[in-house]
Design a protein around this motif. Sequence first.
Motif, PDB file in Angstrom:
ATOM      1  N   TRP A  77       0.890  -1.197   0.146  1.00 30.13           N
ATOM      2  CA  TRP A  77       0.101   0.111   0.058  1.00 30.13           C
ATOM      3  C   TRP A  77       0.965   1.519   0.088  1.00 30.13           C
ATOM      4  O   TRP A  77       0.498   2.157  -0.641  1.00 30.13           O
ATOM      5  CB  TRP A  77      -0.920  -0.074   1.030  1.00 30.13           C
ATOM      6  CG  TRP A  77      -1.703   1.182   1.290  1.00 30.13           C
ATOM      7  CD1 TRP A  77      -1.622   2.353   2.063  1.00 30.13           C
ATOM      8  CD2 TRP A  77      -3.124   1.162   0.425  1.00 30.13           C
ATOM      9  NE1 TRP A  77      -2.866   3.178   1.975  1.00 30.13           N
ATOM     10  CE2 TRP A  77      -3.717   2.451   1.017  1.00 30.13           C
ATOM     11  CE3 TRP A  77      -3.651   0.519  -0.115  1.00 30.13           C
ATOM     12  CZ2 TRP A  77      -5.027   3.153   0.450  1.00 30.13           C
ATOM     13  CZ3 TRP A  77      -5.044   0.976  -1.009  1.00 30.13           C
ATOM     14  CH2 TRP A  77      -5.723   2.419  -0.249  1.00 30.13           C
ATOM     15  N   GLU A 103       2.866   1.762  -3.261  1.00 29.12           N
ATOM     16  CA  GLU A 103       2.128   2.128  -4.456  1.00 29.12           C
ATOM     17  C   GLU A 103       1.377   3.526  -4.193  1.00 29.12           C
ATOM     18  O   GLU A 103       1.346   4.166  -5.196  1.00 29.12           O
ATOM     19  CB  GLU A 103       0.865   1.179  -4.549  1.00 29.12           C
ATOM     20  CG  GLU A 103       1.093  -0.165  -5.024  1.00 29.12           C
ATOM     21  CD  GLU A 103       1.430  -0.423  -6.166  1.00 29.12           C
ATOM     22  OE1 GLU A 103       0.847   0.495  -7.201  1.00 29.12           O
ATOM     23  OE2 GLU A 103       2.136  -1.172  -6.762  1.00 29.12           O
ATOM     24  N   PRO A 149      -1.306   5.147  -3.361  1.00 22.40           N
ATOM     25  CA  PRO A 149      -2.906   5.270  -3.783  1.00 22.40           C
ATOM     26  C   PRO A 149      -2.961   6.883  -3.619  1.00 22.40           C
ATOM     27  O   PRO A 149      -2.707   7.354  -2.504  1.00 22.40           O
ATOM     28  CB  PRO A 149      -3.575   4.455  -3.083  1.00 22.40           C
ATOM     29  CG  PRO A 149      -3.040   3.409  -2.683  1.00 22.40           C
ATOM     30  CD  PRO A 149      -1.617   4.043  -2.030  1.00 22.40           C
ATOM     31  N   HIS A 176      -9.503   4.438  -3.831  1.00 16.67           N
ATOM     32  CA  HIS A 176      -9.060   3.378  -4.739  1.00 16.67           C
ATOM     33  C   HIS A 176      -8.753   2.004  -4.196  1.00 16.67           C
ATOM     34  O   HIS A 176      -8.168   1.268  -4.613  1.00 16.67           O
ATOM     35  CB  HIS A 176      -7.938   3.938  -5.509  1.00 16.67           C
ATOM     36  CG  HIS A 176      -8.308   5.179  -6.223  1.00 16.67           C
ATOM     37  ND1 HIS A 176      -8.760   5.381  -7.336  1.00 16.67           N
ATOM     38  CD2 HIS A 176      -7.869   6.578  -5.802  1.00 16.67           C
ATOM     39  CE1 HIS A 176      -9.205   6.708  -7.889  1.00 16.67           C
ATOM     40  NE2 HIS A 176      -8.449   7.495  -6.834  1.00 16.67           N
ATOM     41  N   GLN A 209      -9.448  -1.147  -6.237  1.00 16.07           N
ATOM     42  CA  GLN A 209      -8.475  -1.371  -7.315  1.00 16.07           C
ATOM     43  C   GLN A 209      -7.047  -1.809  -6.959  1.00 16.07           C
ATOM     44  O   GLN A 209      -6.326  -3.115  -7.383  1.00 16.07           O
ATOM     45  CB  GLN A 209      -8.307   0.018  -7.944  1.00 16.07           C
ATOM     46  CG  GLN A 209      -7.208  -0.054  -9.081  1.00 16.07           C
ATOM     47  CD  GLN A 209      -7.063   1.488  -9.577  1.00 16.07           C
ATOM     48  OE1 GLN A 209      -7.694   2.429  -9.245  1.00 16.07           O
ATOM     49  NE2 GLN A 209      -5.704   1.679 -10.178  1.00 16.07           N
ATOM     50  N   TYR A 210      -6.550  -1.586  -5.580  1.00 14.46           N
ATOM     51  CA  TYR A 210      -5.334  -1.890  -5.320  1.00 14.46           C
ATOM     52  C   TYR A 210      -5.235  -3.112  -4.638  1.00 14.46           C
ATOM     53  O   TYR A 210      -4.411  -3.839  -4.552  1.00 14.46           O
ATOM     54  CB  TYR A 210      -4.761  -0.561  -4.235  1.00 14.46           C
ATOM     55  CG  TYR A 210      -3.943   0.405  -5.256  1.00 14.46           C
ATOM     56  CD1 TYR A 210      -2.939   0.447  -5.578  1.00 14.46           C
ATOM     57  CD2 TYR A 210      -4.871   1.362  -5.291  1.00 14.46           C
ATOM     58  CE1 TYR A 210      -2.318   1.413  -6.365  1.00 14.46           C
ATOM     59  CE2 TYR A 210      -4.477   2.603  -6.004  1.00 14.46           C
ATOM     60  CZ  TYR A 210      -2.977   2.393  -6.629  1.00 14.46           C
ATOM     61  OH  TYR A 210      -2.574   3.635  -7.313  1.00 14.46           O
ATOM     62  N   ARG A 211      -6.348  -3.321  -3.872  1.00 16.31           N
ATOM     63  CA  ARG A 211      -6.622  -4.663  -3.377  1.00 16.31           C
ATOM     64  C   ARG A 211      -6.375  -5.595  -4.280  1.00 16.31           C
ATOM     65  O   ARG A 211      -5.865  -6.716  -4.067  1.00 16.31           O
ATOM     66  CB  ARG A 211      -8.128  -4.690  -2.416  1.00 16.31           C
ATOM     67  CG  ARG A 211      -8.191  -5.755  -1.657  1.00 16.31           C
ATOM     68  CD  ARG A 211      -9.200  -6.922  -2.217  1.00 16.31           C
ATOM     69  NE  ARG A 211      -9.686  -7.873  -1.209  1.00 16.31           N
ATOM     70  CZ  ARG A 211     -10.052  -9.129  -1.865  1.00 16.31           C
ATOM     71  NH1 ARG A 211      -9.946  -9.593  -2.980  1.00 16.31           N
ATOM     72  NH2 ARG A 211     -10.274 -10.236  -0.896  1.00 16.31           N
ATOM     73  N   LYS A 214      -5.222  -5.669  -7.320  1.00 15.86           N
ATOM     74  CA  LYS A 214      -3.796  -5.749  -7.595  1.00 15.86           C
ATOM     75  C   LYS A 214      -2.859  -6.504  -6.802  1.00 15.86           C
ATOM     76  O   LYS A 214      -1.918  -7.318  -7.262  1.00 15.86           O
ATOM     77  CB  LYS A 214      -3.106  -4.347  -7.895  1.00 15.86           C
ATOM     78  CG  LYS A 214      -1.798  -4.177  -8.568  1.00 15.86           C
ATOM     79  CD  LYS A 214      -1.421  -2.815  -8.728  1.00 15.86           C
ATOM     80  CE  LYS A 214       0.160  -2.696  -9.499  1.00 15.86           C
ATOM     81  NZ  LYS A 214       0.575  -1.223  -9.415  1.00 15.86           N
TER      82      LYS A 214
END
Length: 297
Positions: free
Chosen positions: A256, A259, A261, A266, A269-271, A273
């Motif tokens: 996290w 990245e 965010p 969001h 979306q990152y979860r 990914k």
Amino acid sequence: MLVCFWGFLYSNYLRFWLKWILRLLTRKCELQRLLEGPGAGAQRTLGVERSLESSKNKVLRSAVHVEEAEVEKCVRDVMKEKKIKQQDTGFKTNLHISLLQISGYKKLYLNVENLRKVPYDSENKEHEEQLIELWNLLMPHENLKARITKQWCDIGFQGDDPKTDFRGMGLLGLVNLVYFSKHYTDEARQILSRSNHPKLGYSYAIVGINLTEMAYSLLKNGALKSHLYNMVSGLPQMEHFHQFYCYLVYEFDKFWFEEEPESIMHFNQYREKFYEKIKGLLLDCDAVLTLQNTKKP
């Protein structure tokens, strides 16, 4: 479409002839070749599992559904069916280990599923004690002013009563949170502190429950087999599932912040990914995803 056609062709025609040719060349059946091959672990057990599942022999197919108590008898039955001498201790031992891993994985999933189905009950003393334990582990210098209080938001719950946040994963979500906080207390407090970052912050407890769902789904769809077959040369236990959960929490926090965010909006979306990243790691037959391994220098 082409992949499906090739899979059908291989399963129904080519695989039989390939096995036949290899048996002629090696004078050994597929199971013998697998069990005399690479050392114990996912590569061997996954191969054994596929071989048994695709067999046209009823005794061999039923072996993947054997209960722990029947594994020894099942090994004898398979050896008899394949005309392998009972004195072949190497084959017997290795097949016994693989069948224990296969049956243990199925049993572990049932145990995890049963815990997930237990709803959090604020009238249950044990449930309440675990919830208070979670608070004390994460916030040792601050006392709860009441059972229902906005203080719960300080460790990442959504409202003043955490019981509503456990609906999706039931008691499993709480047990995982407590396990991580108890066995990796310093890491848990550090991650909780990082989750309060003014720009990159997230709800610690809610994300933790979300990662319980991720671990559960990976177990359910079989993706965790490579990790557990490598990690445990026998029956996987609930402890091993909890350890994998700890790995996810630790790695997700790193992911996290790497990245960065733009917003918590969001998160999904990152979860996703992160989920794809973990699935990719689990495709490796040598995968062992534990927090102990992650923290090694």
